[in-house]
Scaffold this motif. Structure first.
Motif, PDB file in Angstrom:
ATOM      1  N   PHE A   1     -11.302   4.037  -1.063  1.00  0.00           N
ATOM      2  CA  PHE A   1     -10.750   3.282  -0.078  1.00  0.00           C
ATOM      3  C   PHE A   1      -9.984   4.199   0.833  1.00  0.00           C
ATOM      4  O   PHE A   1      -9.469   5.024   0.508  1.00  0.00           O
ATOM      5  CB  PHE A   1      -9.902   2.066  -0.719  1.00  0.00           C
ATOM      6  CG  PHE A   1     -10.747   1.176  -1.430  1.00  0.00           C
ATOM      7  CD1 PHE A   1     -11.111  -0.091  -0.839  1.00  0.00           C
ATOM      8  CD2 PHE A   1     -11.012   1.319  -2.540  1.00  0.00           C
ATOM      9  CE1 PHE A   1     -11.983  -0.848  -1.494  1.00  0.00           C
ATOM     10  CE2 PHE A   1     -11.750   0.295  -3.415  1.00  0.00           C
ATOM     11  CZ  PHE A   1     -12.124  -0.825  -2.690  1.00  0.00           C
TER      12      PHE A   1
ATOM     13  N   PRO B   1     -13.269   0.000   2.636  1.00  0.00           N
ATOM     14  CA  PRO B   1     -13.915   0.938   1.708  1.00  0.00           C
ATOM     15  C   PRO B   1     -14.467   1.924   2.495  1.00  0.00           C
ATOM     16  O   PRO B   1     -15.042   1.622   3.674  1.00  0.00           O
ATOM     17  CB  PRO B   1     -14.896   0.293   0.899  1.00  0.00           C
ATOM     18  CG  PRO B   1     -15.147  -1.126   1.986  1.00  0.00           C
ATOM     19  CD  PRO B   1     -13.697  -1.394   2.348  1.00  0.00           C
TER      20      PRO B   1
ATOM     21  N   LYS C   1     -19.793  -3.603   1.339  1.00  0.00           N
ATOM     22  CA  LYS C   1     -19.009  -4.741   1.727  1.00  0.00           C
ATOM     23  C   LYS C   1     -19.426  -5.485   2.724  1.00  0.00           C
ATOM     24  O   LYS C   1     -20.388  -5.340   3.391  1.00  0.00           O
ATOM     25  CB  LYS C   1     -17.794  -3.975   2.810  1.00  0.00           C
ATOM     26  CG  LYS C   1     -18.427  -3.091   3.971  1.00  0.00           C
ATOM     27  CD  LYS C   1     -17.478  -2.395   4.726  1.00  0.00           C
ATOM     28  CE  LYS C   1     -17.857  -1.791   5.842  1.00  0.00           C
ATOM     29  NZ  LYS C   1     -16.933  -0.940   6.897  1.00  0.00           N
TER      30      LYS C   1
ATOM     31  N   ALA D   1     -13.692  -5.828  -0.112  1.00  0.00           N
ATOM     32  CA  ALA D   1     -13.273  -4.598  -0.994  1.00  0.00           C
ATOM     33  C   ALA D   1     -14.052  -4.274  -2.304  1.00  0.00           C
ATOM     34  O   ALA D   1     -13.478  -4.367  -3.477  1.00  0.00           O
ATOM     35  CB  ALA D   1     -11.541  -4.750  -1.379  1.00  0.00           C
TER      36      ALA D   1
ATOM     37  N   ARG E   1     -15.434  -2.490  -5.236  1.00  0.00           N
ATOM     38  CA  ARG E   1     -14.811  -1.300  -6.034  1.00  0.00           C
ATOM     39  C   ARG E   1     -15.964  -0.550  -6.960  1.00  0.00           C
ATOM     40  O   ARG E   1     -15.705  -0.049  -7.920  1.00  0.00           O
ATOM     41  CB  ARG E   1     -13.690  -1.942  -6.907  1.00  0.00           C
ATOM     42  CG  ARG E   1     -12.546  -2.417  -6.068  1.00  0.00           C
ATOM     43  CD  ARG E   1     -11.376  -2.925  -7.125  1.00  0.00           C
ATOM     44  NE  ARG E   1     -10.252  -3.498  -6.417  1.00  0.00           N
ATOM     45  CZ  ARG E   1      -9.252  -2.926  -5.847  1.00  0.00           C
ATOM     46  NH1 ARG E   1      -9.461  -1.363  -5.800  1.00  0.00           N
ATOM     47  NH2 ARG E   1      -8.122  -3.182  -5.004  1.00  0.00           N
TER      48      ARG E   1
END
Length: 331
Positions: free
Chosen positions: A26, A37, A134, A140, A142
């Motif tokens: 990020f 991201p 995204k 966001a 991960r």
């Protein structure tokens, strides 16, 4: 080409590189509390590549290289930086090299041109970084994609010699003697079968400084296409010759029978070989007088042109070269 240095078959384990994993990173900067991201993609794994090299005549330089391993791709990094690709391994091979998988025997391709590059084994793809995942509802992510694994396969490389004329005949038919007389090649010659254990190439000088290449292929026996004698190990060298010169000695029990056996072995190995131009040479003709030659002509197959020759006395060799040159130009 010394026999110990002529290698036309190798088997080795090829392993391509794995792709690098994508980055789950990020953006983090001062005054940017919620940077999105920005993970980059992983680099692809290294390929195993074959490249044609017209200066090579043998696979000797690869004989002791039993494992060929390409580099892995590097992982992606933040800032949408893509990882470096893995190092490719490039193997130079002679023209006429055929690649196949060892386990399945599948023929992959043949290298026929200088500088031609073909991928033998592809490296794994690099994984995607989290920037690729995204969306409006998932701003966001991960997670990132792992890199694709590389491949590991046992490969076989076989060389088919490139010559204008290929000598075809039974062991001890006089092929090596003829090549030594027509060219500067110095093959091993002796009065017993299977003297020649490796193919020999010779450049035959012709009129007006012209020339052509002749290959002495180790002798064929009945059942060679099934692997008897030296078997299919050398039959493949005949596939790339423009003209096939059948050599049968004058003291053979039956010229017609020997010719039919040779033709049948070629047909069983590869039916397309019968489409090539063919010439029959009756060797050791210094043992014959004119009357015997006329009698033998009745036994010679009518569907093929023939010439009587003697490598010892050089009888008929000029006529033989004229006929071969004419056939090469017609092709």
């Amino acid at each position: 080409m010394a026999s110990s240095n002529f290698i036309d078959y190798i088997k080795f384990c090829a392993r391509s590189g794995a792709g690098g994993p994508g980055s789950a990173h990020f953006r983090r900067e001062k005054h940017v509390p919620k940077g999105g991201p920005d993970g980059g993609n992983g680099g692809r794994g290294g390929h195993i590549i074959l490249r044609g090299n017209s200066q090579l005549w043998t696979l000797l330089h690869l004989k002791y290289q039993k494992h060929v391993i390409a580099g892995n791709g590097n992982p992606g990094e933040g800032g949408k930086r893509t990882g470096a690709d893995g190092q490719d391994i490039v193997l130079d091979v002679p023209l006429g090299t055929v690649a196949r998988e060892a386990e399945s025997g599948n023929r992959l391709f043949e290298i026929t041109e200088d500088g031609e590059e073909r991928i033998l084994l592809e490296g794994g793809r690099g994984g995607l970084g989290n920037d690729n995942f995204k969306t409006a509802t998932n701003q966001a992510p991960r997670y990132a994609q792992p890199g694709e694994a590389g491949q590991e396969v046992w490969m076989i490389l076989e060389l088919k010699l490139l010559a204008d004329v290929g000598l075809v005949g039974f062991p001890n038919a006089g092929k090596s003697t003829l090549l030594s007389v027509l060219s500067a090649a110095k093959p091993e010659i002796a009065d017993y079968p299977f003297t020649t254990l490796t193919p020999n190439l010779g450049v035959v000088a012709y009129r007006d400084h012209r020339s052509f290449v002749m290959a002495d292929i180790p002798g064929i026996i009945e059942g060679a296409a099934e692997g008897k004698g030296l078997g299919t190990r050398f039959l493949r060298h005949i596939e790339r010759n423009s003209v096939l010169l059948f050599l049968i000695p004058s003291d053979a029990s039956s010229i017609r029978n020997e010719y039919d056996i040779l033709l049948n072995e070629l047909k069983k190995h590869n039916p397309e070989l019968l489409d090539k131009k063919r010439l029959l040479a009756i060797s050791k003709s210094d043992l014959l007088d004119q009357e015997l030659m006329e009698e033998m002509r009745n036994e010679i197959p009518s569907e093929i042109n023939s010439v009587f020759i003697s490598s010892i006395t050089q009888f008929g060799l000029t006529e033989l070269k004229d006929e071969l040159w004419k056939m090469l130009q017609d092709k």
